[in-house]
Design a protein around this motif. Structure first.
Motif, PDB file in Angstrom:
ATOM      1  N   ILE A   1      -4.465   5.036  -3.327  1.00 12.61           N
ATOM      2  CA  ILE A   1      -3.728   5.630  -2.208  1.00 12.61           C
ATOM      3  C   ILE A   1      -2.246   5.598  -2.538  1.00 12.61           C
ATOM      4  CG2 ILE A   1      -3.299   5.528   0.276  1.00 12.61           C
ATOM      5  CD1 ILE A   1      -5.791   3.702   0.429  1.00 12.61           C
ATOM      6  N   GLU A   2      -1.625   6.729  -2.411  1.00 14.90           N
ATOM      7  CA  GLU A   2      -0.180   6.780  -2.634  1.00 14.90           C
ATOM      8  C   GLU A   2       0.538   6.395  -1.350  1.00 14.90           C
ATOM      9  OE1 GLU A   2       0.966  10.565  -4.098  1.00 14.90           O
ATOM     10  OE2 GLU A   2      -0.246  10.421  -5.930  1.00 14.90           O
ATOM     11  N   GLN A   3       1.657   5.732  -1.503  1.00  9.30           N
ATOM     12  CA  GLN A   3       2.455   5.381  -0.335  1.00  9.30           C
ATOM     13  C   GLN A   3       2.875   6.647   0.401  1.00  9.30           C
ATOM     14  OE1 GLN A   3       3.262   3.155   1.614  1.00  9.30           O
ATOM     15  NE2 GLN A   3       3.118   1.164   0.638  1.00  9.30           N
ATOM     16  N   SER A   4       2.987   6.525   1.696  1.00 11.13           N
ATOM     17  CA  SER A   4       3.295   7.681   2.522  1.00 11.13           C
ATOM     18  C   SER A   4       4.129   7.233   3.711  1.00 11.13           C
ATOM     19  CB  SER A   4       1.997   8.330   3.001  1.00 11.13           C
ATOM     20  OG  SER A   4       1.258   7.408   3.795  1.00 11.13           O
ATOM     21  N   VAL A   5       4.390   8.159   4.589  1.00 10.08           N
ATOM     22  CA  VAL A   5       5.018   7.832   5.875  1.00 10.08           C
ATOM     23  C   VAL A   5       3.943   8.018   6.943  1.00 10.08           C
ATOM     24  CG1 VAL A   5       6.801   8.449   7.544  1.00 10.08           C
ATOM     25  CG2 VAL A   5       7.279   8.559   5.082  1.00 10.08           C
TER      26      VAL A   5
ATOM     27  N   SER B   1      -1.803  -5.109   1.777  1.00  6.65           N
ATOM     28  CA  SER B   1      -3.202  -5.491   2.016  1.00  6.65           C
ATOM     29  C   SER B   1      -4.065  -4.274   2.324  1.00  6.65           C
ATOM     30  CB  SER B   1      -3.291  -6.497   3.160  1.00  6.65           C
ATOM     31  OG  SER B   1      -2.703  -5.974   4.332  1.00  6.65           O
ATOM     32  N   PHE B   2      -3.506  -3.286   2.996  1.00  7.02           N
ATOM     33  CA  PHE B   2      -4.199  -2.030   3.267  1.00  7.02           C
ATOM     34  C   PHE B   2      -4.533  -1.336   1.951  1.00  7.02           C
ATOM     35  CE2 PHE B   2      -4.374   2.511   3.989  1.00  7.02           C
ATOM     36  CZ  PHE B   2      -4.946   2.682   5.238  1.00  7.02           C
ATOM     37  N   LEU B   3      -3.547  -1.213   1.095  1.00  2.00           N
ATOM     38  CA  LEU B   3      -3.740  -0.560  -0.200  1.00  2.00           C
ATOM     39  C   LEU B   3      -4.743  -1.323  -1.055  1.00  2.00           C
ATOM     40  CD1 LEU B   3       0.022   0.210  -0.913  1.00  2.00           C
ATOM     41  CD2 LEU B   3      -1.710   1.824  -0.118  1.00  2.00           C
TER      42      LEU B   3
ATOM     43  N   ILE C   1       6.597   2.090   9.795  1.00  4.10           N
ATOM     44  CA  ILE C   1       5.887   1.087   8.999  1.00  4.10           C
ATOM     45  C   ILE C   1       4.628   0.640   9.742  1.00  4.10           C
ATOM     46  CG2 ILE C   1       6.034  -1.220   7.977  1.00  4.10           C
ATOM     47  CD1 ILE C   1       9.066  -0.826   7.791  1.00  4.10           C
ATOM     48  N   ILE C   2       3.497   0.658   9.058  1.00  4.64           N
ATOM     49  CA  ILE C   2       2.277   0.078   9.614  1.00  4.64           C
ATOM     50  C   ILE C   2       2.300  -1.414   9.302  1.00  4.64           C
ATOM     51  CG2 ILE C   2      -0.234  -0.024   9.443  1.00  4.64           C
ATOM     52  CD1 ILE C   2      -0.271   2.958   9.066  1.00  4.64           C
TER      53      ILE C   2
END
Length: 231
Positions: free
Chosen positions: A39-43, A49-51, A156-157
């Motif tokens: 998964i690429e970082q996003s907005v 931990s999610f990744l 930010i999540i």
């Protein structure tokens, strides 16, 4: 981050499978883990931990329930507590069987950040009724009327789980990271409404069910339920 496949698809499934040697036959109608995805970082920005979770499994679903044979369920339907608390109050076995089951249902990576998927889930409407912005919440683990959500703050999540109880129309800050949540899910074996038991302890009647019957179903496992006030 824990090794998700080792903990749930190896260790926990083995524990479920060996329950029959101690007098309770269980079946697993659903066992699923989809291949991991990068998964690429996003907005909004995603926590590590999610990744890490989704690069181990892009979807995790495990359910277990008591095998529905007359011989197997006899020990439950003839249990004094169940007879007095439930059967004599017009609960049928199907409801009790659900109460004494387990379910882990981690959302598919393509769905958790998909607004079209999210707005169709029950938690979305509950948050509206609570005057919360449902667009700030993302369904990590969905089952029955509970949804364990992640929450966005600005862009930010946050690595923290919030519990939406649709039937009770309540929102609880579980104060757990994703990894802590998964560890507790394993400790509880995904027991029905374990999240509510963790938050409310003895205030919910599910607590007594965990206390009485999880050790009966898994006597071969060294259960660690102190976070649920079950000794």
């Amino acid at each position: 981050m824990i090794n998700v496949n080792d903990l749930f698809l190896s260790k926990m499934l083995e524990e479920i499978g060996y329950a029959f040697q101690h007098g309770v036959s269980l079946k697993t109608p659903v066992t699923m883990s989809l291949p991991p995805k990068i998964i690429e970082q996003s907005v909004p920005s995603l926590p590590d931990s999610f990744l890490e979770f989704y690069t181990q499994s892009s979807k995790l679903e495990i359910s277990w329930e008591i095998y529905n044979s007359q011989e197997n369920i006899k020990q439950f339907v003839e249990n004094t507590f169940i007879k007095e608390k439930y059967l004599s109050n017009n609960y049928d076995w199907g409801v009790i069987q659900e109460y004494l089951s387990g379910y882990i249902n981690i959302t598919k990576v393509e769905d958790i950040l998909n607004p079209d998927f999210c707005k169709e889930q029950a938690y979305h409407y509950t948050l509206k009724n609570l005057n919360k912005n449902p667009k700030d919440f993302f369904p990590f683990d969905i089952h029955w009327s509970l949804t364990a959500c992640l929450k966005k703050e600005k862009d930010i999540i946050i690595d923290n789980i919030w519990l939406v109880h649709t039937d009770g129309e309540t929102l609880h800050d579980m104060k757990l990271t994703i990894e802590e949540y998964l560890r507790l899910a394993y400790k509880a074996k995904g027991f029905h409404y374990w999240q509510l038991i963790y938050v409310l302890k003895e205030e919910t009647f599910y607590h007594e069910l965990m206390k009485r019957f999880l050790p009966k179903i898994f006597p071969h496992v060294d259960l660690d339920l102190k976070e649920f006030n079950v000794q």
